[in-house]
Design an enzyme around this catalytic site. Structure first.
Site, short mmCIF file in Angstrom:
data_model
loop_
_atom_site.label_atom_id
_atom_site.label_comp_id
_atom_site.label_asym_id
_atom_site.label_seq_id
_atom_site.Cartn_x
_atom_site.Cartn_y
_atom_site.Cartn_z
N THR A 1 11.24 20.98 23.72
CA THR A 1 12.70 20.99 23.80
C THR A 1 13.24 22.10 22.92
O THR A 1 12.72 22.33 21.82
CB THR A 1 13.29 19.63 23.38
OG1 THR A 1 14.72 19.68 23.47
CG2 THR A 1 12.91 19.25 21.97
N HIS B 1 2.33 8.10 15.50
CA HIS B 1 1.26 7.98 14.51
C HIS B 1 0.25 6.89 14.88
O HIS B 1 -0.82 6.80 14.27
CB HIS B 1 1.87 7.67 13.14
CG HIS B 1 1.03 8.13 11.99
ND1 HIS B 1 -0.27 8.57 12.12
CD2 HIS B 1 1.29 8.21 10.66
CE1 HIS B 1 -0.76 8.90 10.95
NE2 HIS B 1 0.17 8.69 10.03
#
Length: 401
Positions: A312, A364
């Site tokens: 992006t 994560h």
């Protein structure tokens, strides 16, 4: 014969759409394949074409949520096409008898514009003349309440516009909102940052951009460099190109890169398929094609599904730094930002260089710190050494000039 037009399925797993805009009016004559409505799904806005020619009768209102397969309009195929290109409409002229009304002025007396003792005290303390306040008491007398309301204070609205508008969010925007909240709630999202010296890419673009555009018909932008740098980094750190499915990790041996582009209906994320097989020209051509389709409202659901990683670019709007949100079910997203000339140490000397901050947001649960940091460093290395790493030391061949 009257045809019942039903909502077609715009894509897998979509069960309903919303009528965003009717492009025709009730009673209009429509031609086959003429766009008659724009419908929002939870993934895109699509045009609904007329299945046959005839006079249309609308069966749903703008803003209605309609199930896939439900009837949204009737088309009378036996109705004759009116003369001319436009359907004649009969307008009824409504004649109203206008009654002349005369404003009756309030009776004026000695009390008009004068203040009551309590009001006079308040106005005197604030230095406001009684004549400057419109009285609401008997015969126009200024009351204590009038004086209190006339006194400006903190939090008192001024004379500016204070209008509000309540407008229902489109189905696409509502779905995006739900997805963004779910990402924050359901992933262990972290963001790591780095900076990139863009001078080597600036030099390459300055040297080759004219020849590149003349030969290929597209500009040599930043997206091809970033896309190819990401493809290389994904191969080095495959966990970033993976995703979680329940108790399983789904790994991909291909790189489908989603690119966030701004369209008339909001943010769209079309996918560059098998970016690992594309050259600089291939990436730039695909970016241009997808951006034009998004801008023109022609992007399809299939073109926005199946990506394995997202890029992006908030820099086009002036963003210096951000923490982009993961595009589920992907596990990582790279944020590009604006390029600013900053002092930088180069070979022991401080020089001014065009610097971009980059951000990698990652899940994560599946990507550890070593992989995330290593991935972003690999992207940085490729962008700061594009001739050696991305072009095999031969920019003319890499750009197919």
């Amino acid at each position: 014969m009257v045809l019942e037009m039903k909502v077609p399925s715009p894509g897998e797993s979509i069960t309903e759409v919303e009528i965003a805009t009717w492009l025709v009016e009730d009673g209009d004559y429509v031609e086959k394949d003429q766009p008659i409505a724009e419908v929002d799904s939870d993934k895109a806005t699509l045009e609904l074409p007329a299945e046959e020619s005839g006079v249309i009768t609308l069966k749903a209102e703008e803003g209605d949520a309609v199930a896939v397969g439900a009837v949204v309009c009737h088309i009378d195929m036996d109705a004759a096409k009116p003369e001319g290109s436009a359907t004649p409409k009969t307008e009824s002229v409504k004649v109203e008898n206008k009654e002349t009304t005369q404003e009756v002025k309030a009776k004026e007396t000695y009390a008009t514009g004068s203040a009551s003792p309590a009001a006079k005290k308040i106005l005197a303390e604030k230095g406001i003349a009684a004549s400057a306040v419109k009285g609401t008491g008997k015969d126009g007398r200024v009351t204590k309440e009038d004086a209190v309301k006339a006194v400006p204070s903190m939090g008192t609205p001024g004379n500016g516009a204070r209008g509000t508008e309540r407008k229902k969010l489109s189905m696409l925007r509502r779905k995006v909102a739900q997805r963004l909240v779910s990402v924050k709630n359901e992933t262990a999202m972290l963001t790591t940052f780095n900076e990139v010296n863009m001078q080597p890419i600036f030099d390459l673009r300055k040297e080759f951009k004219e020849a590149f555009k003349d030969k290929h018909g597209v500009g040599l932008g930043f997206m091809s460099f970033f896309t190819l740098a990401v493809v290389r980094a994904l191969k080095m750190y495959p966990d970033v190109n993976s995703m979680i499915d329940g108790d399983y990790k789904v790994a991909h041996d291909f790189q489908d890169i989603s690119i966030a582009v701004s369209g008339p209906k909001g943010l769209m994320v079309p996918v560059i398929r098998n970016a690992e097989n594309l050259t600089f020209r291939g990436v730039e051509s695909e970016v241009k094609r997808l951006a034009l389709r998004a801008r023109d409202g022609q992007i399809t659901v299939d073109e926005m599904t199946g990506g394995t990683f997202t890029i992006t670019n908030g820099g086009v709007f002036g963003s210096m730094l951000s923490t982009p949100i993961i595009n589920p079910p992907q596990s990582g997203i790279l944020g590009m930002h604006n390029i600013v000339n900053r002092p930088m140490a180069v070979d022991g000397e401080v020089v001014i260089q065009p610097i971009m901050y980059v951000a990698l947001s990652y899940d994560h649960r599946i990507i550890d710190g070593r992989e995330s940091v290593g991935f972003l460093v690999a992207v940085k290395e490729a962008l700061e050494n594009p001739v050696e790493i991305l072009m095999d030391k031969n920019p003319t061949k890499a750009l197919e000039l």
